[in-house]
Design an enzyme around this catalytic site. Structure first.
Site, PDB file in Angstrom:
ATOM      1  CD1 TRP A   1      -2.539  -1.251   2.656  1.00  0.00           C
ATOM      2  CD2 TRP A   1      -2.432  -2.005   0.564  1.00  0.00           C
ATOM      3  NE1 TRP A   1      -3.420  -2.290   2.537  1.00  0.00           N
ATOM      4  CE2 TRP A   1      -3.375  -2.784   1.261  1.00  0.00           C
ATOM      5  CE3 TRP A   1      -2.174  -2.311  -0.781  1.00  0.00           C
ATOM      6  CZ2 TRP A   1      -4.068  -3.835   0.660  1.00  0.00           C
ATOM      7  CZ3 TRP A   1      -2.863  -3.364  -1.378  1.00  0.00           C
ATOM      8  CH2 TRP A   1      -3.794  -4.103  -0.668  1.00  0.00           C
TER       9      TRP A   1
ATOM     10  CD  GLU B   1      -9.708  -7.313  -3.263  1.00  0.00           C
ATOM     11  OE1 GLU B   1     -10.527  -7.055  -2.357  1.00  0.00           O
ATOM     12  OE2 GLU B   1      -9.150  -8.425  -3.382  1.00  0.00           O
TER      13      GLU B   1
ATOM     14  CE1 TYR C   1      -7.183 -14.199  -0.744  1.00  0.00           C
ATOM     15  CE2 TYR C   1      -8.151 -12.458  -2.099  1.00  0.00           C
ATOM     16  CZ  TYR C   1      -7.101 -12.950  -1.341  1.00  0.00           C
ATOM     17  OH  TYR C   1      -5.962 -12.186  -1.178  1.00  0.00           O
TER      18      TYR C   1
ATOM     19  CD  GLU D   1      -5.434  -9.147  -2.786  1.00  0.00           C
ATOM     20  OE1 GLU D   1      -6.228  -9.825  -2.093  1.00  0.00           O
ATOM     21  OE2 GLU D   1      -5.413  -7.907  -2.769  1.00  0.00           O
TER      22      GLU D   1
ATOM     23  CD1 TRP E   1      -3.782 -12.111   2.234  1.00  0.00           C
ATOM     24  CD2 TRP E   1      -3.420 -10.346   0.920  1.00  0.00           C
ATOM     25  NE1 TRP E   1      -4.032 -11.000   2.983  1.00  0.00           N
ATOM     26  CE2 TRP E   1      -3.820  -9.891   2.191  1.00  0.00           C
ATOM     27  CE3 TRP E   1      -3.123  -9.386  -0.059  1.00  0.00           C
ATOM     28  CZ2 TRP E   1      -3.941  -8.536   2.502  1.00  0.00           C
ATOM     29  CZ3 TRP E   1      -3.250  -8.051   0.241  1.00  0.00           C
ATOM     30  CH2 TRP E   1      -3.662  -7.632   1.509  1.00  0.00           C
TER      31      TRP E   1
END
Length: 433
Positions: free
Chosen positions: A87, A203, A280, A320, A362
């Site tokens: 970030w 995202e 995910y 990710e 991740w």
């Protein structure tokens, strides 16, 4: 040894563990570019086997904690990892990067400076994200709240994408990051090849407009803004990969929900240099069986690699993915299966000169960082089987790069001797099976 025999021999070596890990010195210099559907560094294909570590700036903002950053990059480099995503935002709240629009915390910025400098020392490229979709670290909501406090008629987080003052705040933040002078490397961020790429947002979603038009307009505007300030670096949007109106037949692949994004249309925007997808299954299909989650993962990754290759004609990073230790029935073998599945699909594409250019798990953690553990964190020296899977992928992609580099050099040599032209276009080679 004939060239084909040599290539076959090298391909066999991929299955062995005798190759030394490490980053070639040439990969520490120059900006990563795109060439056709591949990344290119110093004229040769480049692959991003890497990790997410959102906490780098936050931890490094405390000088006493900086050895954790150094140790993390040392471990990552030892396992052959080449890219870290993190970030470049923390808006409002506790220990922010940005106290208020245009007002910055120098301690936090120096933390990011240090993280970039350490990545550079260890031959690791960085992807920096400008903002968050979610409320953690401020996100869209903080920007909207700032505008509301100044009298703007905003109420929804999704006003982030349309309100003129909010967009000005965001554009100014981009400018502040690009123009940051690194206090350790003495290089402006905009001029630093350690930074592989910028990311518009982590995202982005706009559920209030499921048509996708709002985010399409926002990405178009912000991509043009970034490119007007920085022609050196690549840019990606930060998308998870949800399909939209431009490919209705693919929307059946999406998990349940309204996202307001469009994988195909959003990534066709000219300023977006490469494609991302996240995955995910254990979060998106909590009640599904392990088998069903793996079936989804296979379909999801296959579809996105194929669309990047055949429709978008841009490289793709699986930016990710992971497996949470907090889910019922978790085992290390399940996590290894997820990693092997993603890595295997990347490798099968990459060895043919395809669009799959890497994966970022991740997330990477270090020792003594339990407060950052979200279930997906991996401490490499405590996760032997998964760490071996990660290192094996690094070896395989490094070897592919070496083989392609040799092919390119042979063609250059032939051209120099007048024995035929080098093929045009991207690195359009195949490695024998």
């Amino acid at each position: 040894m004939k060239p084909l025999c040599l290539l076959l021999f090298l391909s066999v070596l991929i299955q062995q563990s005798c190759l030394r890990l490490g980053v070639n010195a040439s990969s520490r210099d120059g900006f990563v570019r795109t060439k056709g559907v591949q990344f290119s560094l110093n004229g040769y294909p480049y692959y991003a086997n890497g990790f997410n570590a959102y906490w780098l700036m936050y931890v490094a903002s405390d000088p006493l904690q900086r050895p954790k950053i150094t140790a993390a990059f040392q471990e990552a480099s030892r396992h052959g990892l080449t890219v870290a995503r993190t970030w470049a935002f923390s808006d409002g709240g506790y220990r922010p990067l940005q106290f208020s629009p245009g007002s910055y915390n120098e301690d936090m910025f120096q933390g990011l400076d240090f993280a970039i400098a350490e990545a550079r020392k260890h031959g690791i490229k960085i992807i920096l994200s400008f903002a968050n979709n979610y409320v953690s670290f401020g996100g869209k909501k903080q920007y909207v709240d700032w505008a509301k406090s100044r009298g703007r008629p905003v109420s929804s987080e999704d006003d982030f994408f349309t309100d003129s003052l909010v967009k000005d705040f965001y554009k100014n933040h981009i400018k502040a990051v690009l123009n940051r002078f690194n206090t350790f490397t003495k290089v402006y961020y905009r001029d630093d090849p350690t930074i592989m790429a910028w990311e518009l947002m982590n995202e982005p979603r706009c559920p209030s407009d499921p048509s996708g038009r709002t985010i399409q307009a926002w990405i178009t505007e912000m991509a043009a803004h970034v490119k007007s300030l920085d022609g050196n670096h690549l840019l990606e949007a930060g998308l998870e990969g949800f399909y939209g109106q431009s490919s209705p037949q693919s929307k059946t692949l999406n998990p349940p929900g309204q996202f307001g994004t469009d994988f195909i249309a959003n990534n066709r925007i000219p300023g977006i240099d490469f494609v991302t997808a996240h995955s995910y299954p254990d979060e998106w299909f909590v009640d599904a069986s392990e088998q069903s989650q793996m079936e989804f993962l296979n379909r999801w990754v296959d579809a996105h690699i194929q669309d990047a290759q055949n429709v978008l004609r841009k490289p793709i990073i699986l930016a990710e993915f992971g497996k949470s230790t907090k889910k019922a029935g978790y085992s290390p073998a399940q996590r290894d299966l997820v990693f092997n599945t993603v890595y295997g699909k990347i490798y099968e594409s990459a060895k043919r000169g395809g669009a799959a250019a890497g994966g970022l798990f991740w997330q990477l953690m270090g020792n003594g960082m339990d407060n950052f553990q979200d279930g997906y964190g991996i401490i490499l020296d405590q996760s032997s089987s998964t760490a071996n899977v990660i290192a094996q992928q690094s070896r395989k992609l490094t070897l592919i790069r070496k083989i392609f580099a040799r092919m390119i050099n042979v063609e250059k040599w032939k051209r120099a001797r007048g024995n035929g032209p080098v093929r045009n276009g991207g690195h359009n080679h195949n490695i024998p099976n």
